[in-house]
Design a protein around this motif. Structure first.
Motif, PDB file in Angstrom:
ATOM      1  N   LEU A 239       4.596  10.258   2.776  1.00  0.00           N
ATOM      2  CA  LEU A 239       5.354   9.489   1.771  1.00  0.00           C
ATOM      3  C   LEU A 239       5.258   7.989   2.063  1.00  0.00           C
ATOM      4  O   LEU A 239       5.150   7.179   1.142  1.00  0.00           O
ATOM      5  CB  LEU A 239       6.820   9.930   1.769  1.00  0.00           C
ATOM      6  CG  LEU A 239       7.106  11.279   1.100  1.00  0.00           C
ATOM      7  CD1 LEU A 239       8.492  11.787   1.481  1.00  0.00           C
ATOM      8  CD2 LEU A 239       6.989  11.163  -0.422  1.00  0.00           C
ATOM      9  N   LYS A 240       5.295   7.650   3.343  1.00  0.00           N
ATOM     10  CA  LYS A 240       5.131   6.237   3.735  1.00  0.00           C
ATOM     11  C   LYS A 240       3.759   5.726   3.309  1.00  0.00           C
ATOM     12  O   LYS A 240       3.618   4.575   2.869  1.00  0.00           O
ATOM     13  CB  LYS A 240       5.310   6.111   5.252  1.00  0.00           C
ATOM     14  CG  LYS A 240       5.156   4.694   5.792  1.00  0.00           C
ATOM     15  CD  LYS A 240       5.261   4.664   7.293  1.00  0.00           C
ATOM     16  CE  LYS A 240       4.079   5.285   7.982  1.00  0.00           C
ATOM     17  NZ  LYS A 240       2.823   4.538   7.794  1.00  0.00           N
ATOM     18  N   PHE A 246       1.672   2.089  -3.416  1.00  0.00           N
ATOM     19  CA  PHE A 246       2.526   1.542  -4.483  1.00  0.00           C
ATOM     20  C   PHE A 246       2.807   0.060  -4.252  1.00  0.00           C
ATOM     21  O   PHE A 246       2.780  -0.746  -5.189  1.00  0.00           O
ATOM     22  CB  PHE A 246       3.849   2.317  -4.566  1.00  0.00           C
ATOM     23  CG  PHE A 246       3.707   3.752  -5.016  1.00  0.00           C
ATOM     24  CD1 PHE A 246       2.823   4.094  -6.025  1.00  0.00           C
ATOM     25  CD2 PHE A 246       4.473   4.756  -4.430  1.00  0.00           C
ATOM     26  CE1 PHE A 246       2.688   5.419  -6.443  1.00  0.00           C
ATOM     27  CE2 PHE A 246       4.355   6.079  -4.848  1.00  0.00           C
ATOM     28  CZ  PHE A 246       3.453   6.406  -5.846  1.00  0.00           C
ATOM     29  N   THR A 247       3.065  -0.306  -2.990  1.00  0.00           N
ATOM     30  CA  THR A 247       3.349  -1.706  -2.644  1.00  0.00           C
ATOM     31  C   THR A 247       2.143  -2.594  -2.952  1.00  0.00           C
ATOM     32  O   THR A 247       2.294  -3.676  -3.533  1.00  0.00           O
ATOM     33  CB  THR A 247       3.730  -1.829  -1.150  1.00  0.00           C
ATOM     34  OG1 THR A 247       4.836  -0.983  -0.872  1.00  0.00           O
ATOM     35  CG2 THR A 247       4.095  -3.265  -0.782  1.00  0.00           C
ATOM     36  N   THR A 253       9.370  -0.415  -7.097  1.00  0.00           N
ATOM     37  CA  THR A 253      10.436   0.576  -7.301  1.00  0.00           C
ATOM     38  C   THR A 253       9.972   1.959  -6.843  1.00  0.00           C
ATOM     39  O   THR A 253      10.716   2.680  -6.166  1.00  0.00           O
ATOM     40  CB  THR A 253      10.859   0.626  -8.792  1.00  0.00           C
ATOM     41  OG1 THR A 253      11.253  -0.693  -9.191  1.00  0.00           O
ATOM     42  CG2 THR A 253      12.018   1.586  -9.006  1.00  0.00           C
ATOM     43  N   GLU A 254       8.733   2.327  -7.209  1.00  0.00           N
ATOM     44  CA  GLU A 254       8.183   3.618  -6.791  1.00  0.00           C
ATOM     45  C   GLU A 254       8.026   3.674  -5.265  1.00  0.00           C
ATOM     46  O   GLU A 254       8.246   4.720  -4.649  1.00  0.00           O
ATOM     47  CB  GLU A 254       6.832   3.861  -7.472  1.00  0.00           C
ATOM     48  CG  GLU A 254       6.973   4.203  -8.956  1.00  0.00           C
ATOM     49  CD  GLU A 254       5.658   4.054  -9.693  1.00  0.00           C
ATOM     50  OE1 GLU A 254       5.151   2.907  -9.741  1.00  0.00           O
ATOM     51  OE2 GLU A 254       5.156   5.056 -10.202  1.00  0.00           O
ATOM     52  N   ALA A 255       7.671   2.532  -4.682  1.00  0.00           N
ATOM     53  CA  ALA A 255       7.526   2.460  -3.221  1.00  0.00           C
ATOM     54  C   ALA A 255       8.880   2.704  -2.544  1.00  0.00           C
ATOM     55  O   ALA A 255       8.957   3.447  -1.559  1.00  0.00           O
ATOM     56  CB  ALA A 255       6.970   1.098  -2.815  1.00  0.00           C
ATOM     57  N   VAL A 256       9.935   2.109  -3.079  1.00  0.00           N
ATOM     58  CA  VAL A 256      11.291   2.264  -2.523  1.00  0.00           C
ATOM     59  C   VAL A 256      11.743   3.723  -2.605  1.00  0.00           C
ATOM     60  O   VAL A 256      12.316   4.255  -1.653  1.00  0.00           O
ATOM     61  CB  VAL A 256      12.296   1.329  -3.255  1.00  0.00           C
ATOM     62  CG1 VAL A 256      13.736   1.735  -2.958  1.00  0.00           C
ATOM     63  CG2 VAL A 256      12.065  -0.119  -2.841  1.00  0.00           C
ATOM     64  N   VAL A 257      11.467   4.367  -3.728  1.00  0.00           N
ATOM     65  CA  VAL A 257      11.827   5.791  -3.902  1.00  0.00           C
ATOM     66  C   VAL A 257      11.130   6.646  -2.838  1.00  0.00           C
ATOM     67  O   VAL A 257      11.765   7.484  -2.179  1.00  0.00           O
ATOM     68  CB  VAL A 257      11.453   6.294  -5.328  1.00  0.00           C
ATOM     69  CG1 VAL A 257      11.612   7.809  -5.431  1.00  0.00           C
ATOM     70  CG2 VAL A 257      12.319   5.600  -6.379  1.00  0.00           C
ATOM     71  N   ALA A 258       9.834   6.419  -2.649  1.00  0.00           N
ATOM     72  CA  ALA A 258       9.054   7.179  -1.654  1.00  0.00           C
ATOM     73  C   ALA A 258       9.569   6.917  -0.239  1.00  0.00           C
ATOM     74  O   ALA A 258       9.708   7.852   0.568  1.00  0.00           O
ATOM     75  CB  ALA A 258       7.576   6.818  -1.756  1.00  0.00           C
ATOM     76  N   LEU A 259       9.874   5.648   0.056  1.00  0.00           N
ATOM     77  CA  LEU A 259      10.339   5.291   1.388  1.00  0.00           C
ATOM     78  C   LEU A 259      11.732   5.853   1.689  1.00  0.00           C
ATOM     79  O   LEU A 259      12.010   6.261   2.821  1.00  0.00           O
ATOM     80  CB  LEU A 259      10.332   3.767   1.565  1.00  0.00           C
ATOM     81  CG  LEU A 259       8.940   3.140   1.708  1.00  0.00           C
ATOM     82  CD1 LEU A 259       9.001   1.634   1.511  1.00  0.00           C
ATOM     83  CD2 LEU A 259       8.319   3.480   3.068  1.00  0.00           C
ATOM     84  N   ASN A 260      12.608   5.881   0.697  1.00  0.00           N
ATOM     85  CA  ASN A 260      13.936   6.457   0.905  1.00  0.00           C
ATOM     86  C   ASN A 260      13.865   7.964   1.156  1.00  0.00           C
ATOM     87  O   ASN A 260      14.621   8.507   1.955  1.00  0.00           O
ATOM     88  CB  ASN A 260      14.848   6.154  -0.286  1.00  0.00           C
ATOM     89  CG  ASN A 260      15.497   4.776  -0.165  1.00  0.00           C
ATOM     90  OD1 ASN A 260      15.963   4.393   0.909  1.00  0.00           O
ATOM     91  ND2 ASN A 260      15.508   4.007  -1.242  1.00  0.00           N
ATOM     92  N   GLU A 284      10.271  -5.124   2.770  1.00  0.00           N
ATOM     93  CA  GLU A 284       9.246  -5.826   1.968  1.00  0.00           C
ATOM     94  C   GLU A 284       9.443  -5.572   0.474  1.00  0.00           C
ATOM     95  O   GLU A 284       9.364  -6.500  -0.338  1.00  0.00           O
ATOM     96  CB  GLU A 284       7.847  -5.341   2.379  1.00  0.00           C
ATOM     97  CG  GLU A 284       7.376  -5.891   3.711  1.00  0.00           C
ATOM     98  CD  GLU A 284       6.038  -5.301   4.132  1.00  0.00           C
ATOM     99  OE1 GLU A 284       5.484  -4.452   3.383  1.00  0.00           O
ATOM    100  OE2 GLU A 284       5.532  -5.681   5.202  1.00  0.00           O
ATOM    101  N   ASN A 285       9.711  -4.327   0.110  1.00  0.00           N
ATOM    102  CA  ASN A 285       9.826  -3.976  -1.308  1.00  0.00           C
ATOM    103  C   ASN A 285      11.135  -4.454  -1.925  1.00  0.00           C
ATOM    104  O   ASN A 285      11.153  -4.859  -3.081  1.00  0.00           O
ATOM    105  CB  ASN A 285       9.655  -2.464  -1.483  1.00  0.00           C
ATOM    106  CG  ASN A 285       8.201  -2.054  -1.399  1.00  0.00           C
ATOM    107  OD1 ASN A 285       7.431  -2.240  -2.337  1.00  0.00           O
ATOM    108  ND2 ASN A 285       7.792  -1.531  -0.240  1.00  0.00           N
TER     109      ASN A 285
END
Length: 386
Positions: A239-240, A246-247, A253-260, A284-285
């Motif tokens: 996921l990271k 995505f970043t 936003t998609e990057a934040v969802v994946a990272l959470n 970063e995001n």
């Protein structure tokens, strides 16, 4: 009466021998089941797996093969926690018992693992040396259906090394060869985590080659395989990886969802390196999304985790230096003792040599005196005769 007693005890002995073998077989079957379950939990419950490995070692009795498997399980779990010092410690224990085993496949497994361990420690020349040794044993192994897993791991790790030392294009070729072998493993639950790791690293290669589309496809596939295998840390890493794509494409936003999602999974794993990367990505995001409060929270977490990693490394280095100093002191004491023993032996030898020559010289002098006396007597005798 005496004959009937002998018959009775012979019957008892025979019954004992007949029941002992099935009991041992039953115990080993139970250990096989424990090992299989624990192996599938390495990337979700590494601390639990370490305890299970210890129990396997205890319950293995005189069976060297199960002791080796138990130590290797502990080593693998410490590798999953990135505690390579402990991992090496238990790998050494399993390797020391290896000459006592007749299980050729187990020997391949341990030698392969040693190659993997050296890769994790970034000692690539040594890693290739052990991987070559394992590959040679794999080629000589007669039951080809049993070596797909080991050959797959061998190729995949070579791919990881070539990624660092040569190029991603060469690395992908070897990783693909490894994946092809892993796909031939009949029990998919055994090969799932290895497949996820291989495909995740293939994604990283495509990321370095600036092929975001293929990178994302591999990260998604790695995450799916890890999810099915309940390998939480591997799913979090995948996921990271997706979040990184995505970043790069500005999809913050998609990057934040994946990272959470990755952060939620990593909470049970206690992998500082993984957490550090997730916190960095979130900071970063959130900064890119202008969500400064959340940026500050994760930036602080990133810095704190980074310090914790450095402190852990420093402690590890200090302990290592301490161990080395202690080892040197012990060796120095041993050498001093050996030196004094050698000195004493040489001194005794010298005394014996001196005594030997003293006795020889004394004897010769005595012989000379005896000859002189005889000559003197002979001369006197001649004088009287004259």
């Amino acid at each position: 009466m005496a004959i009937s007693k002998i018959k009775f005890w012979m019957c008892v002995l025979v019954v004992g021998l007949l029941t002992a073998a099935p009991l041992h077989a039953q115990n080993y079957k139970k250990l096989d089941s424990i090992l299989k379950v624990a192996t599938n939990e390495i990337y979700s419950k590494p601390d639990h797996v370490i305890k299970v490995g210890g129990k396997v070692v205890e319950q293995s009795g005189d069976n060297v093969d199960y002791k080796i498997k138990g130590y290797k399980l502990i080593s693998d779990a410490y590798s999953a926690k990135r505690d390579y010092e402990k991992s090496v410690e238990y790998l050494i224990k399993s390797s020391e018992l290896l000459p006592l085993s007749n299980d050729k496949l187990l020997k391949i497994n341990i030698i392969n693992k040693t190659g993997i361990q050296y890769h994790q420690l970034k000692v690539y020349d040594k890693s290739i040396q052990y991987l070559d040794q394992a590959e040679q044993l794999i080629a000589e192994y007669p039951y080809k259906d049993s070596i797909h897993m080991e050959l797959g791991k061998n190729y995949v790790v070579r791919g990881f090394i070539y990624k660092e030392k040569l190029s991603c294009a060469i690395a992908v070729t070897y990783i693909d060869r490894g994946i092809a072998e892993l796909m031939k493993v009949k029990d998919k639950s055994e090969s799932a985590t290895k497949m996820s790791i291989a495909i995740y690293n293939k994604g990283n290669c495509y990321l370095l080659m600036k092929n975001n589309k293929l990178a994302l496809e591999n990260f998604v596939q790695a995450a799916e395989i890890a999810r099915e295998a309940n390998a939480k840390s591997l799913e979090a890493f995948a996921l990271k990886g997706s979040a990184k794509v995505f970043t790069l494409e500005g999809k913050n936003t998609e990057a934040v969802v994946a990272l959470n999602k990755a952060l939620n999974l990593s909470s049970d794993v206690d992998d500082l390196i993984l957490n550090q990367e997730i916190y960095r990505g979130l900071a970063e995001n959130y900064l890119a999304l202008n969500q400064l409060d959340k940026f500050k929270v994760y930036q602080l977490k990133f810095v704190a985790t980074q310090k914790l990693i450095k402190n852990t490394e420093r402690i590890s280095v200090s302990e290592s230096i301490g161990d080395k100093e202690s080892e040197l002191k012990t060796k120095k004491a041993e050498l001093s003792t050996k030196f004094y023993y050698l000195l004493l032996i040489l001194l005794l030898l010298l005394i014996l040599i001196v005594l030997f020559f003293y006795v020889i010289i004394k004897r010769k002098r005595k012989e000379i005196e005896t000859i002189k006396s005889q000559i003197y007597l002979l001369q006197n005798q001649k004088s009287k005769d004259a």
